[in-house]
Design a protein around this motif. Structure first.
Motif, PDB file in Angstrom:
ATOM      1  N   CYS A  27       0.530  -0.603   0.103  1.00  0.00           N
ATOM      2  CA  CYS A  27      -0.279   0.149   0.127  1.00  0.00           C
ATOM      3  C   CYS A  27       0.661   1.081  -0.257  1.00  0.00           C
ATOM      4  O   CYS A  27       0.983   2.200  -0.482  1.00  0.00           O
ATOM      5  CB  CYS A  27      -1.191   0.147   1.123  1.00  0.00           C
ATOM      6  N   ARG A  28       1.921   1.093   0.460  1.00  0.00           N
ATOM      7  CA  ARG A  28       2.980   2.796   1.064  1.00  0.00           C
ATOM      8  C   ARG A  28       3.903   2.218   0.045  1.00  0.00           C
ATOM      9  O   ARG A  28       3.556   3.376  -0.988  1.00  0.00           O
ATOM     10  CB  ARG A  28       3.825   2.398   2.326  1.00  0.00           C
ATOM     11  N   HIS A  29       4.061   0.829  -0.728  1.00  0.00           N
ATOM     12  CA  HIS A  29       4.886   1.511  -1.999  1.00  0.00           C
ATOM     13  C   HIS A  29       3.832   2.285  -3.052  1.00  0.00           C
ATOM     14  O   HIS A  29       4.335   3.228  -4.071  1.00  0.00           O
ATOM     15  CB  HIS A  29       4.923   0.095  -2.750  1.00  0.00           C
ATOM     16  N   LEU A  30       2.334   1.759  -3.394  1.00  0.00           N
ATOM     17  CA  LEU A  30       1.432   2.325  -4.315  1.00  0.00           C
ATOM     18  C   LEU A  30       1.082   3.591  -4.346  1.00  0.00           C
ATOM     19  O   LEU A  30       1.188   4.542  -5.053  1.00  0.00           O
ATOM     20  CB  LEU A  30       0.056   1.648  -4.141  1.00  0.00           C
ATOM     21  N   PHE A  31       1.547   4.127  -2.423  1.00  0.00           N
ATOM     22  CA  PHE A  31       0.839   5.790  -2.321  1.00  0.00           C
ATOM     23  C   PHE A  31       2.301   6.544  -3.075  1.00  0.00           C
ATOM     24  O   PHE A  31       2.365   7.288  -3.952  1.00  0.00           O
ATOM     25  CB  PHE A  31       0.924   5.786  -1.769  1.00  0.00           C
ATOM     26  N   ASN A  32       3.396   5.836  -2.415  1.00  0.00           N
ATOM     27  CA  ASN A  32       5.248   6.849  -2.794  1.00  0.00           C
ATOM     28  C   ASN A  32       5.022   7.349  -4.931  1.00  0.00           C
ATOM     29  O   ASN A  32       5.438   7.818  -5.491  1.00  0.00           O
ATOM     30  CB  ASN A  32       6.361   6.183  -2.853  1.00  0.00           C
ATOM     31  N   GLU A  33       4.592   5.998  -5.229  1.00  0.00           N
ATOM     32  CA  GLU A  33       4.452   5.978  -6.787  1.00  0.00           C
ATOM     33  C   GLU A  33       3.574   6.625  -7.141  1.00  0.00           C
ATOM     34  O   GLU A  33       3.733   7.522  -8.568  1.00  0.00           O
ATOM     35  CB  GLU A  33       4.767   4.549  -7.463  1.00  0.00           C
ATOM     36  N   VAL A  34       2.160   7.066  -7.149  1.00  0.00           N
ATOM     37  CA  VAL A  34       1.959   8.070  -7.399  1.00  0.00           C
ATOM     38  C   VAL A  34       2.188   9.328  -7.238  1.00  0.00           C
ATOM     39  O   VAL A  34       1.766  10.025  -7.492  1.00  0.00           O
ATOM     40  CB  VAL A  34      -0.208   7.621  -6.162  1.00  0.00           C
ATOM     41  N   ASP A  35       2.056   9.646  -5.681  1.00  0.00           N
ATOM     42  CA  ASP A  35       2.772  10.823  -4.729  1.00  0.00           C
ATOM     43  C   ASP A  35       3.598  11.447  -5.832  1.00  0.00           C
ATOM     44  O   ASP A  35       3.805  12.383  -6.185  1.00  0.00           O
ATOM     45  CB  ASP A  35       2.816  10.912  -3.863  1.00  0.00           C
ATOM     46  N   ARG A  36       4.669  10.648  -6.672  1.00  0.00           N
ATOM     47  CA  ARG A  36       5.526  11.393  -7.241  1.00  0.00           C
ATOM     48  C   ARG A  36       5.523  11.772  -8.412  1.00  0.00           C
ATOM     49  O   ARG A  36       5.723  13.270  -8.353  1.00  0.00           O
ATOM     50  CB  ARG A  36       7.048  10.046  -7.225  1.00  0.00           C
ATOM     51  N   ARG A  37       4.568  10.764  -9.128  1.00  0.00           N
ATOM     52  CA  ARG A  37       4.327  11.158 -10.111  1.00  0.00           C
ATOM     53  C   ARG A  37       3.499  12.858  -9.824  1.00  0.00           C
ATOM     54  O   ARG A  37       3.203  13.830 -11.106  1.00  0.00           O
ATOM     55  CB  ARG A  37       3.408  10.417 -10.940  1.00  0.00           C
ATOM     56  N   VAL A  38       2.577  12.635  -9.167  1.00  0.00           N
ATOM     57  CA  VAL A  38       1.606  13.656  -8.834  1.00  0.00           C
ATOM     58  C   VAL A  38       2.143  14.777  -8.783  1.00  0.00           C
ATOM     59  O   VAL A  38       2.008  15.987  -9.247  1.00  0.00           O
ATOM     60  CB  VAL A  38       0.526  13.544  -7.516  1.00  0.00           C
ATOM     61  N   GLN A  39       3.234  15.099  -7.552  1.00  0.00           N
ATOM     62  CA  GLN A  39       3.605  15.762  -8.084  1.00  0.00           C
ATOM     63  C   GLN A  39       4.948  16.666  -8.452  1.00  0.00           C
ATOM     64  O   GLN A  39       4.859  18.004  -8.454  1.00  0.00           O
ATOM     65  CB  GLN A  39       4.665  15.704  -6.088  1.00  0.00           C
ATOM     66  N   GLU A  40       5.642  16.025 -10.053  1.00  0.00           N
ATOM     67  CA  GLU A  40       6.104  16.069 -10.622  1.00  0.00           C
ATOM     68  C   GLU A  40       5.573  17.073 -11.841  1.00  0.00           C
ATOM     69  O   GLU A  40       5.306  18.018 -12.000  1.00  0.00           O
ATOM     70  CB  GLU A  40       6.642  15.357 -11.250  1.00  0.00           C
ATOM     71  N   GLN A  41       3.836  16.614 -11.320  1.00  0.00           N
ATOM     72  CA  GLN A  41       2.734  17.004 -12.426  1.00  0.00           C
ATOM     73  C   GLN A  41       3.015  18.310 -12.172  1.00  0.00           C
ATOM     74  O   GLN A  41       2.771  19.334 -12.653  1.00  0.00           O
ATOM     75  CB  GLN A  41       1.663  16.561 -12.841  1.00  0.00           C
ATOM     76  N   ALA A  42       2.061  18.548 -10.515  1.00  0.00           N
ATOM     77  CA  ALA A  42       2.338  19.579  -9.751  1.00  0.00           C
ATOM     78  C   ALA A  42       3.317  20.767 -10.341  1.00  0.00           C
ATOM     79  O   ALA A  42       2.939  22.227  -9.970  1.00  0.00           O
ATOM     80  CB  ALA A  42       1.743  19.783  -8.440  1.00  0.00           C
ATOM     81  N   CYS A  43       4.346  20.375 -10.170  1.00  0.00           N
ATOM     82  CA  CYS A  43       5.401  21.185 -10.472  1.00  0.00           C
ATOM     83  C   CYS A  43       5.470  21.673 -11.797  1.00  0.00           C
ATOM     84  O   CYS A  43       6.221  23.003 -12.217  1.00  0.00           O
ATOM     85  CB  CYS A  43       6.469  20.254 -10.231  1.00  0.00           C
ATOM     86  N   GLU A  44       5.766  21.109 -12.157  1.00  0.00           N
ATOM     87  CA  GLU A  44       5.505  21.099 -13.788  1.00  0.00           C
ATOM     88  C   GLU A  44       4.499  22.599 -14.510  1.00  0.00           C
ATOM     89  O   GLU A  44       4.311  23.640 -15.467  1.00  0.00           O
ATOM     90  CB  GLU A  44       5.367  20.052 -14.773  1.00  0.00           C
ATOM     91  N   THR A  45       3.057  22.450 -13.663  1.00  0.00           N
ATOM     92  CA  THR A  45       2.373  23.252 -13.938  1.00  0.00           C
ATOM     93  C   THR A  45       1.634  24.523 -13.445  1.00  0.00           C
ATOM     94  O   THR A  45       1.050  25.279 -13.510  1.00  0.00           O
ATOM     95  CB  THR A  45       0.711  22.529 -14.490  1.00  0.00           C
ATOM     96  N   GLY A  46       2.490  24.645 -11.839  1.00  0.00           N
ATOM     97  CA  GLY A  46       2.315  25.277 -11.262  1.00  0.00           C
ATOM     98  C   GLY A  46       1.357  25.019 -10.252  1.00  0.00           C
ATOM     99  O   GLY A  46       0.982  26.275  -9.070  1.00  0.00           O
ATOM    100  N   GLU A  47       0.432  23.670 -10.272  1.00  0.00           N
ATOM    101  CA  GLU A  47      -0.747  23.427  -9.362  1.00  0.00           C
ATOM    102  C   GLU A  47      -0.119  23.101  -8.224  1.00  0.00           C
ATOM    103  O   GLU A  47       1.139  22.916  -7.847  1.00  0.00           O
ATOM    104  CB  GLU A  47      -1.536  22.602 -10.169  1.00  0.00           C
ATOM    105  N   VAL A  48      -1.038  23.325  -7.244  1.00  0.00           N
ATOM    106  CA  VAL A  48      -0.795  22.394  -5.311  1.00  0.00           C
ATOM    107  C   VAL A  48      -1.327  21.341  -5.482  1.00  0.00           C
ATOM    108  O   VAL A  48      -2.536  20.778  -6.088  1.00  0.00           O
ATOM    109  CB  VAL A  48      -1.504  23.617  -4.533  1.00  0.00           C
ATOM    110  N   ALA A  49      -1.036  20.326  -4.640  1.00  0.00           N
ATOM    111  CA  ALA A  49      -0.785  19.093  -5.084  1.00  0.00           C
ATOM    112  C   ALA A  49      -1.926  18.658  -3.365  1.00  0.00           C
ATOM    113  O   ALA A  49      -1.351  19.476  -2.456  1.00  0.00           O
ATOM    114  CB  ALA A  49       0.391  18.166  -5.490  1.00  0.00           C
TER     115      ALA A  49
END
Length: 397
Positions: A375-397
Motif C-alpha cells: 500500500c505504501r509503495h503504491l502511494f509513493n509511486e502515485v504521489d511522486r508522479r502527482v508532485q512532478e505534474q504539479a511542479c510542471e504546471t504550477g498547481e498545488v498537490a
C-alpha cells in the motif's frame, strides 16, 4: 505421516524500511484537486488494462470500454487482418458515439447520425455525399489509441510518447506470460461500483492485516497456525510494480463442499499442465490499478478504475482454459467465482466506511505498518508522479 511444516517467517521490518515509515497524508484519498492531478499524471500516462484477447477471438469481434478517467469510450476490435486495435468510439464527422453495445461482432461500424461507415481497421469506407466535404477518406479514419498485449491481457495508453508495454512491465511481463491468464480461453466476471477512492479500494486487496477480522470464515484458508494475520511469505518491487507470494496455510479450515469444489477442478488442470506453474502463489500488482493472482485453481484479475475522487469501479475476472468438460468442473468453476465474490462483499462496506471517515477531513494522515508495504509503495509511486505534474504546471498537490 504428515510432511514437516516449515514455520512461517515474517519479513523483517528493516527489509521494507526503504519505503519509509512515516504517516502519509490523507488528503490524496478524497481531494478532487489531487484526483485531477492524479488523473493526468498517472492514468493518462500509464498502460491500463482493458480486457483479454479471448474476448476478440474472430475478425470483427469487438468490445466497448468506457474509461471515465480519460473521459473516453473505446472501441476495441479485431480487424480482418487479425490485429487487435483500440479506437475512440467517436465518429470523426461530428463526434457521435458509434457503438452502444458492450460487445459483439460485425464487419463494419456505421455512425447512426449520418451513416459514416468504418472498417474494422478504422478506415472510413463510405459517407453520404462525401464529395461535399472536400476531404480525403484517409484523413477521416477513427482516431486510434495505443493498444498492446502481454500474457493475453490487453492494455491501452493515452500517452503518445509512452514506452512499449513490455518495457513498462519489465521482468513482470515474463511472469505474467507464465500465469494461467495467458492461456485463458474464457472467463467469468462481475463488476461493482463503490463509494470510495480507487487507491483506498485497491489497497484493501494488497494487505492481509484485515483478514482475520473481516474474513474469519470465508478467508480461513489464508490465516492460521503461526501466521494469524495471513501475512505474505515474501514481497518484491520493480519500478512502479510490486508482488507478494501468498502464504499457504498447511492445514486450512475448509468445509466439505469447499474441499470438494477445489478437488473437482484439479484433474482438468493437471491435464492442461496448469498445476505446477512457477508463479502459482504469486500476486502481481501492475501499476497503477491491476493485480493478477496466479493460483491455478482460482486464477483471477482485479482492476480498479477511478471515477472520481471518492468513487471507483472494479472488474473482477476468473479465467479458465476450455469449456466446462462435465458437471464437476462446472461446479468447481462456479464455486471459484462465488467464493471471490463472497469475500469481496465482506470488504465493500468496510472500504466505504473508511472513505466516509477520510472524506470528513477528520484526519490529516493515515498509517501503514510494515506488512502493508504494498500500500505504501503504491502511494509513493502515485504521489511522486502527482508532485512532478504539479511542479510542471504550477498547481498545488
Amino acid at each position: 505421516m504428515k510432511p514437516a511444516v516449515t514455520p512461517f517467517q515474517r519479513i523483517p521490518d528493516d527489509e521494507l524500511s526503504w519505503l519509509g515509515t512515516d504517516p502519509v497524508p490523507a488528503k490524496p484519498y478524497y481531494d478532487p484537486a489531487y484526483f485531477e492531478l492524479e488523473r493526468r499524471a498517472v492514468f493518462l500516462k500509464s498502460w491500463i488494462h482493458v480486457g483479454h484477447v479471448c474476448e476478440l477471438a474472430e475478425p470483427g469481434s469487438f468490445v466497448r470500454r468506457d474509461l471515465e478517467f480519460a473521459r473516453a469510450s473505446l472501441l476495441i476490435v479485431r480487424g480482418r487482418d487479425g490485429q487487435v486495435r483500440a479506437f475512440h468510439n467517436v465518429c470523426p464527422h461530428r463526434g457521435t458515439r458509434l457503438v452502444d453495445e458492450a460487445a459483439g461482432r460485425q464487419a463494419k461500424f456505421s455512425c447512426p447520425y449520418h451513416m459514416w461507415t468504418f472498417g474494422t481497421d478504422g478506415a472510413l469506407l463510405s459517407a453520404p455525399d462525401f464529395e461535399a466535404f472536400r476531404l480525403d477518406k484517409k484523413d477521416c479514419a477513427l482516431r486510434e489509441v495505443a493498444l498492446q498485449e502481454c500474457g493475453g491481457m490487453l492494455f491501452v495508453n493515452f500517452d503518445p510518447d509512452a514506452a512499449p508495454l513490455r518495457a513498462w512491465l519489465g521482468s513482470y511481463a515474463e511472469r505474467l506470460e507464465q500465469m494461467p491468464v495467458a492461456q485463458a480461453t474464457t472467463f467469468a466476471e462481475y463488476t461493482y461500483e463503490i463509494a470510495a477512492n480507487w487507491k483506498l479500494t485497491y489497497d484493501n486487496f494488497q494487505e492481509n492485516y484485515h483478514l482475520r477480522f473481516i474474513h474469519p470464515r470465508s478467508g480461513g484458508a489464508g490465516i492460521g497456525g503461526d501466521n494469524q494475520f495471513g501475512y505474505p511469505a515474501s514481497m518484491g518491487f520493480e519500478g512502479p510494480h510490486r508482488t507478494q507470494r501468498i502464504w499457504a496455510n498447511p492445514e486450512p479450515d475448509l468445509k466439505p463442499f469447499q474441499r470438494a469444489a477445489t478437488m473437482r477442478g484439479i484433474p482438468a488442470l493437471a491435464e492442461q499442465g496448469l498445476l505446477d506453474l512457477p508463479y502459482g502463489r504469486d500476486y502481481l500488482a501492475f501499476f497503477p490499478n491491476l493485480f493478477v493472482i496466479g493460483t491455478p485453481t482460482q486464477p483471477f484479475s482485479h482492476t480498479v478504475y477511478p471515477i472520481s475522487a471518492d468513487r471507483s469501479r472494479g472488474v473482477v475476472r476468473v479465467y479458465w482454459v476450455g469449456e466446462d468438460r462435465d458437471a464437476s468442473q462446472r461446479f468447481a468453476r462456479e464455486y471459484s467465482l462465488a467464493q471471490i465474490r463472497d469475500i469481496h462483499c465482506e470488504d465493500i462496506a468496510m472500504i466505504e466506511r473508511g472513505q466516509s471517515g477520510l472524506s470528513s477531513g477528520a484526519l490529516d494522515h493515515i498509517h501503514f505498518q510494515s506488512m502493508e508495504a504494498l500500500c505504501r509503495h503504491l502511494f509513493n509511486e502515485v504521489d511522486r508522479r502527482v508532485q512532478e505534474q504539479a511542479c510542471e504546471t504550477g498547481e498545488v498537490a
